[in-house]
Write a protein that holds these residues in place. Structure first.
Motif, short mmCIF file in Angstrom:
data_model
loop_
_atom_site.label_atom_id
_atom_site.label_comp_id
_atom_site.label_asym_id
_atom_site.label_seq_id
_atom_site.Cartn_x
_atom_site.Cartn_y
_atom_site.Cartn_z
N PRO A 15 0.84 -1.22 0.00
CA PRO A 15 0.00 0.00 0.00
C PRO A 15 0.86 1.26 0.00
O PRO A 15 1.96 1.27 0.58
CB PRO A 15 -0.79 -0.12 1.31
N PRO A 16 0.41 2.31 -0.65
CA PRO A 16 1.19 3.55 -0.66
C PRO A 16 1.24 4.18 0.74
O PRO A 16 0.34 4.00 1.55
CB PRO A 16 0.40 4.44 -1.62
N ARG A 17 2.33 4.90 1.00
CA ARG A 17 2.47 5.64 2.26
C ARG A 17 2.10 7.09 1.98
O ARG A 17 2.83 7.79 1.27
CB ARG A 17 3.89 5.51 2.79
N ILE A 18 0.99 7.51 2.55
CA ILE A 18 0.41 8.80 2.21
C ILE A 18 0.27 9.66 3.46
O ILE A 18 -0.20 9.20 4.51
CB ILE A 18 -0.99 8.61 1.56
N ALA A 19 0.68 10.90 3.34
CA ALA A 19 0.46 11.90 4.39
C ALA A 19 -0.31 13.06 3.78
O ALA A 19 -0.13 13.39 2.60
CB ALA A 19 1.78 12.38 4.97
N LEU A 20 -1.14 13.70 4.58
CA LEU A 20 -1.81 14.92 4.15
C LEU A 20 -1.06 16.13 4.72
O LEU A 20 -0.66 17.01 3.98
CB LEU A 20 -3.28 14.92 4.60
N GLY A 21 -0.89 16.21 6.01
CA GLY A 21 -0.14 17.30 6.62
C GLY A 21 1.34 17.23 6.26
O GLY A 21 1.84 16.20 5.80
N ARG A 22 2.07 18.34 6.49
CA ARG A 22 3.44 18.49 6.01
C ARG A 22 4.52 17.93 6.92
O ARG A 22 5.70 18.05 6.63
CB ARG A 22 3.73 19.99 5.77
N ARG A 23 4.14 17.35 8.03
CA ARG A 23 5.12 16.92 9.04
C ARG A 23 6.15 15.95 8.48
O ARG A 23 7.30 15.93 8.91
CB ARG A 23 4.39 16.28 10.21
N LEU A 24 5.76 15.13 7.51
CA LEU A 24 6.67 14.12 6.96
C LEU A 24 7.14 14.48 5.55
O LEU A 24 7.58 13.62 4.80
CB LEU A 24 5.97 12.75 6.93
N GLU A 59 -7.42 7.95 -5.11
CA GLU A 59 -7.23 6.50 -5.10
C GLU A 59 -6.06 6.11 -4.19
O GLU A 59 -6.13 5.09 -3.49
CB GLU A 59 -6.99 5.99 -6.52
N LEU A 60 -5.01 6.92 -4.17
CA LEU A 60 -3.90 6.66 -3.25
C LEU A 60 -4.38 6.72 -1.80
O LEU A 60 -3.99 5.88 -0.98
CB LEU A 60 -2.79 7.70 -3.47
N ILE A 61 -5.20 7.70 -1.49
CA ILE A 61 -5.74 7.83 -0.13
C ILE A 61 -6.58 6.61 0.23
O ILE A 61 -6.48 6.05 1.32
CB ILE A 61 -6.56 9.12 0.00
N ARG A 62 -7.41 6.16 -0.71
CA ARG A 62 -8.28 5.01 -0.43
C ARG A 62 -7.46 3.73 -0.25
O ARG A 62 -7.82 2.87 0.57
CB ARG A 62 -9.29 4.83 -1.57
N ARG A 63 -6.36 3.60 -0.99
CA ARG A 63 -5.56 2.37 -0.93
C ARG A 63 -4.61 2.33 0.26
O ARG A 63 -4.20 1.25 0.69
CB ARG A 63 -4.74 2.23 -2.22
N ALA A 64 -4.25 3.49 0.78
CA ALA A 64 -3.28 3.54 1.88
C ALA A 64 -3.84 2.84 3.11
O ALA A 64 -5.00 3.03 3.49
CB ALA A 64 -2.93 4.98 2.20
N SER A 65 -3.00 2.04 3.77
CA SER A 65 -3.44 1.37 4.99
C SER A 65 -3.47 2.33 6.17
O SER A 65 -4.25 2.17 7.11
CB SER A 65 -2.53 0.18 5.30
N THR A 66 -2.60 3.36 6.12
CA THR A 66 -2.54 4.39 7.15
C THR A 66 -2.40 5.75 6.48
O THR A 66 -1.60 5.89 5.54
CB THR A 66 -1.34 4.18 8.10
N ILE A 67 -3.15 6.72 6.95
CA ILE A 67 -2.98 8.09 6.49
C ILE A 67 -2.25 8.86 7.58
O ILE A 67 -2.72 8.95 8.72
CB ILE A 67 -4.33 8.78 6.20
N TYR A 68 -1.08 9.41 7.24
CA TYR A 68 -0.27 10.13 8.22
C TYR A 68 -0.65 11.61 8.25
O TYR A 68 -0.87 12.23 7.22
CB TYR A 68 1.21 9.97 7.88
#
Length: 258
Positions: free
Chosen positions: A2-11, A35-44
């Motif tokens: 699964p893709p590693r996705i963050a919304l906020g800028r911390r990472l 689609e990346l957001i939906r596939r990600a197992s964790t949203i950072y």
């Protein structure tokens, strides 16, 4: 994988994480990004808004939705500390004019007054020395969040990420200032932090289900107390210690610890 996705800028400096930014409308994201957001197992770092939505859908976030709910709300923190029997300075919340008139029935001057929600980096914390100071604070702040004053010149910042304390250090108040925040002129002391304090911070984070939090503690009359929990903790302590915060976070993600 699964893709590693963050919304906020911390990472944003982590090469293994794609940071998309926090956008006010979900359809502001492109079809590919959605689609990346939906596939990600964790949203950072999803932001408090999206953390609540992802929690409703059963999607894991880091920090947890519980962290977003609690770490920026001192009123909820205090209630949870009391329920969980976590040692905490004597604190009380006063709503409305009638309740505020009774503050000095419960506390003696000097006392500490704080902005109840959303403040960090030492902002919104006031040392109330006189009845006039208290009247001015009450006029501008509702509810009134009042805490006993402890005559200390240092406290401890312990950053808990995942289930463990990742950094702990002392913060020293500058001359003439009661706040120890580095943003308020406080200095960092890397003298060893007692294991008892670290254990209390880890237990607090575990009981309150906080997985990315800066916990402030002090020692008073031979006992360690949790002062408050803050999500928007600074990273000066990591820099001072030579810890590369971005690399540390990337390793924790790689190892599956967060």
């Amino acid at each position: 994988m699964p893709p590693r996705i963050a919304l906020g800028r911390r990472l944003s400096h982590c090469d293994s994480v794609t940071t998309l930014g926090v956008r006010p409308n979900f359809d502001d994201y492109s079809d590919e990004e959605q689609e990346l957001i939906r596939r990600a197992s964790t949203i950072y770092y999803p932001s408090s808004f999206y953390a609540e939505l992802f929690d409703a859908l059963g999607k894991k976030t880091f920090p947890s939705y519980h962290t977003y709910k609690i770490a920026q709300d001192k009123i909820k923190q205090t209630a949870l500390f009391q329920i969980a029997r976590i040692p905490h300075p004597r604190t009380r919340v006063f709503f409305g004019k009638r309740q505020k008139k009774r503050i000095l029935d419960f506390f003696t001057l000097p006392l500490v007054a704080k902005v109840a929600r959303g403040s960090s980096l030492g902002k919104g914390v006031f040392l109330i020395r006189t009845p006039d100071d208290l009247a001015c604070y009450c006029l501008d702040h509702s509810p009134a969040y009042i805490q006993e004053y402890l005559p200390i010149d240092r406290d401890i910042r312990i950053v808990v990420i995942g289930a463990k304390a990742r950094h702990a250090y002392w913060r020293m108040a500058p001359q003439g200032e009661f706040r120890t925040n580095v943003a308020r002129g406080g200095t960092i002391d890397l003298s060893p932090v007692p294991r008892e304090a670290i254990s209390l911070a880890e237990r607090t984070a575990r009981v309150l289900r906080l997985d990315d939090v800066g916990l402030d503690l002090c020692e008073h009359n031979g006992q360690f107390l949790i002062l408050e929990a803050n999500m928007n903790y600074g990273r000066e302590g990591f820099k001072h210690s030579g810890i590369d915060y971005g690399k540390m976070m990337e390793q924790l993600i790689h190892d599956g610890q967060i």
